[in-house]
Write a protein that holds these residues in place. Structure first.
Motif, PDB file in Angstrom:
ATOM      1  N   MET A  80      73.995  41.284  96.536  1.00  0.00           N
ATOM      2  CA  MET A  80      74.118  40.039  95.802  1.00  0.00           C
ATOM      3  C   MET A  80      73.321  38.974  96.555  1.00  0.00           C
ATOM      4  N   ARG A  81      72.536  38.250  95.818  1.00  0.00           N
ATOM      5  CA  ARG A  81      71.755  37.167  96.401  1.00  0.00           C
ATOM      6  C   ARG A  81      72.068  35.885  95.635  1.00  0.00           C
ATOM      7  N   LEU A  82      72.458  34.869  96.367  1.00  0.00           N
ATOM      8  CA  LEU A  82      72.779  33.593  95.750  1.00  0.00           C
ATOM      9  C   LEU A  82      71.622  32.632  95.987  1.00  0.00           C
ATOM     10  N   SER A  83      71.455  31.711  95.065  1.00  0.00           N
ATOM     11  CA  SER A  83      70.349  30.758  95.166  1.00  0.00           C
ATOM     12  C   SER A  83      70.766  29.540  95.992  1.00  0.00           C
ATOM     13  N   MET A  84      69.807  28.663  96.214  1.00  0.00           N
ATOM     14  CA  MET A  84      70.081  27.410  96.914  1.00  0.00           C
ATOM     15  C   MET A  84      71.059  26.544  96.128  1.00  0.00           C
ATOM     16  N   LYS A  85      71.179  26.796  94.821  1.00  0.00           N
ATOM     17  CA  LYS A  85      72.151  26.050  94.022  1.00  0.00           C
ATOM     18  C   LYS A  85      73.538  26.164  94.643  1.00  0.00           C
ATOM     19  N   THR A  86      73.900  27.389  95.004  1.00  0.00           N
ATOM     20  CA  THR A  86      75.226  27.603  95.569  1.00  0.00           C
ATOM     21  C   THR A  86      75.357  26.941  96.928  1.00  0.00           C
ATOM     22  N   ASP A  87      74.352  27.093  97.770  1.00  0.00           N
ATOM     23  CA  ASP A  87      74.379  26.472  99.092  1.00  0.00           C
ATOM     24  C   ASP A  87      74.513  24.954  98.960  1.00  0.00           C
ATOM     25  N   TYR A  88      73.663  24.349  98.145  1.00  0.00           N
ATOM     26  CA  TYR A  88      73.710  22.909  97.939  1.00  0.00           C
ATOM     27  C   TYR A  88      75.037  22.480  97.298  1.00  0.00           C
ATOM     28  N   GLY A  89      75.493  23.244  96.316  1.00  0.00           N
ATOM     29  CA  GLY A  89      76.740  22.912  95.635  1.00  0.00           C
ATOM     30  C   GLY A  89      77.936  22.937  96.582  1.00  0.00           C
ATOM     31  N   LEU A  90      77.998  23.956  97.424  1.00  0.00           N
ATOM     32  CA  LEU A  90      79.089  24.033  98.393  1.00  0.00           C
ATOM     33  C   LEU A  90      79.005  22.888  99.399  1.00  0.00           C
ATOM     34  N   ARG A  91      77.799  22.585  99.869  1.00  0.00           N
ATOM     35  CA  ARG A  91      77.640  21.477 100.815  1.00  0.00           C
ATOM     36  C   ARG A  91      78.063  20.150 100.181  1.00  0.00           C
ATOM     37  N   ALA A  92      77.699  19.943  98.925  1.00  0.00           N
ATOM     38  CA  ALA A  92      78.072  18.701  98.231  1.00  0.00           C
ATOM     39  C   ALA A  92      79.590  18.596  98.093  1.00  0.00           C
ATOM     40  N   LEU A  93      80.253  19.695  97.761  1.00  0.00           N
ATOM     41  CA  LEU A  93      81.706  19.649  97.605  1.00  0.00           C
ATOM     42  C   LEU A  93      82.409  19.449  98.947  1.00  0.00           C
ATOM     43  N   VAL A  94      81.886  20.029 100.012  1.00  0.00           N
ATOM     44  CA  VAL A  94      82.459  19.783 101.334  1.00  0.00           C
ATOM     45  C   VAL A  94      82.294  18.306 101.701  1.00  0.00           C
ATOM     46  N   ASP A  95      81.151  17.741 101.370  1.00  0.00           N
ATOM     47  CA  ASP A  95      80.909  16.311 101.616  1.00  0.00           C
ATOM     48  C   ASP A  95      81.927  15.470 100.845  1.00  0.00           C
ATOM     49  N   LEU A  96      82.159  15.804  99.583  1.00  0.00           N
ATOM     50  CA  LEU A  96      83.148  15.074  98.783  1.00  0.00           C
ATOM     51  C   LEU A  96      84.553  15.282  99.332  1.00  0.00           C
ATOM     52  N   ALA A  97      84.839  16.472  99.819  1.00  0.00           N
ATOM     53  CA  ALA A  97      86.161  16.757 100.381  1.00  0.00           C
ATOM     54  C   ALA A  97      86.422  15.906 101.612  1.00  0.00           C
ATOM     55  N   GLU A  98      85.389  15.691 102.394  1.00  0.00           N
ATOM     56  CA  GLU A  98      85.533  14.875 103.600  1.00  0.00           C
ATOM     57  C   GLU A  98      85.891  13.431 103.246  1.00  0.00           C
ATOM     58  N   ARG A  99      85.539  12.998 102.062  1.00  0.00           N
ATOM     59  CA  ARG A  99      85.784  11.626 101.627  1.00  0.00           C
ATOM     60  C   ARG A  99      86.844  11.562 100.518  1.00  0.00           C
ATOM     61  N   TYR A 100      87.596  12.640 100.345  1.00  0.00           N
ATOM     62  CA  TYR A 100      88.612  12.724  99.294  1.00  0.00           C
ATOM     63  C   TYR A 100      89.632  11.599  99.460  1.00  0.00           C
ATOM     64  N   GLY A 101      89.920  10.918  98.361  1.00  0.00           N
ATOM     65  CA  GLY A 101      90.885   9.829  98.375  1.00  0.00           C
ATOM     66  C   GLY A 101      90.296   8.479  98.724  1.00  0.00           C
ATOM     67  N   GLN A 102      89.004   8.441  99.034  1.00  0.00           N
ATOM     68  CA  GLN A 102      88.351   7.183  99.412  1.00  0.00           C
ATOM     69  C   GLN A 102      87.576   6.572  98.243  1.00  0.00           C
ATOM     70  N   GLY A 103      87.694   7.147  97.068  1.00  0.00           N
ATOM     71  CA  GLY A 103      86.976   6.643  95.906  1.00  0.00           C
ATOM     72  C   GLY A 103      85.678   7.403  95.674  1.00  0.00           C
ATOM     73  N   PRO A 104      84.948   7.003  94.643  1.00  0.00           N
ATOM     74  CA  PRO A 104      83.716   7.704  94.279  1.00  0.00           C
ATOM     75  C   PRO A 104      82.640   7.605  95.363  1.00  0.00           C
ATOM     76  N   VAL A 105      81.866   8.670  95.478  1.00  0.00           N
ATOM     77  CA  VAL A 105      80.759   8.745  96.432  1.00  0.00           C
ATOM     78  C   VAL A 105      79.471   8.872  95.634  1.00  0.00           C
TER      79      VAL A 105
END
Length: 143
Positions: free
Chosen positions: A1-26
């Protein structure tokens, strides 16, 4: 199975949002800058993640993006399926009966998917964030 950069970028973006969870929109420009993701590409990924119910967006000057639910409820599987589609390595596995009538190769690909899926379902965005924080803490102590 080979995943594209979409998945890498998507996971990184969600981790970034998780780090700021509860602080409002980013804003996506902030995420793109921190994660080194092209902003236009990130915007496309955030649309797909919003459609999958993983991200909420708010418009306006104070708008941006936030997780649609807590990070411990979003799995790597959710993100991959939202951005890549089915985990089936071949489209012929989408509707393959699991009654032993699949071909030898279909059996191999089905078993591979069955082995990978539980792992991806067990890894949450919260876990990825925690691992990132542990890595950053180790780097600080190394300096």
């Amino acid at each position: 199975m080979r995943l594209s950069m979409k998945t890498d970028y998507g996971l990184r973006a969600l981790v970034d949002l998780a780090e700021r969870y509860g602080q409002g929109p980013v804003q996506s420009a902030e995420i793109a800058a921190r994660q080194n993701i092209p902003e236009y590409y990130l915007d496309q990924l955030l649309i797909a993640l919003r459609r999958a119910g993983l991200v909420r967006s708010a418009r306006g000057p104070q708008g941006g993006h936030m997780l649609a639910r807590p990070a411990h409820e979003i799995t790597a599987y959710d993100v991959i399926v939202a951005l890549e589609g089915s985990l089936a390595p071949l489209s012929c596995l989408e509707d393959t009966p699991q009654d032993g009538t699949d071909t030898g190769l279909q059996y191999v690909w089905r078993r591979m998917r069955e082995a990978i899926e539980p792992v991806l379902r067990s890894i949450t965005i919260a876990e990825l964030l925690e691992r990132q924080r542990m890595r950053e803490a180790r780097l600080v102590w190394a300096i």
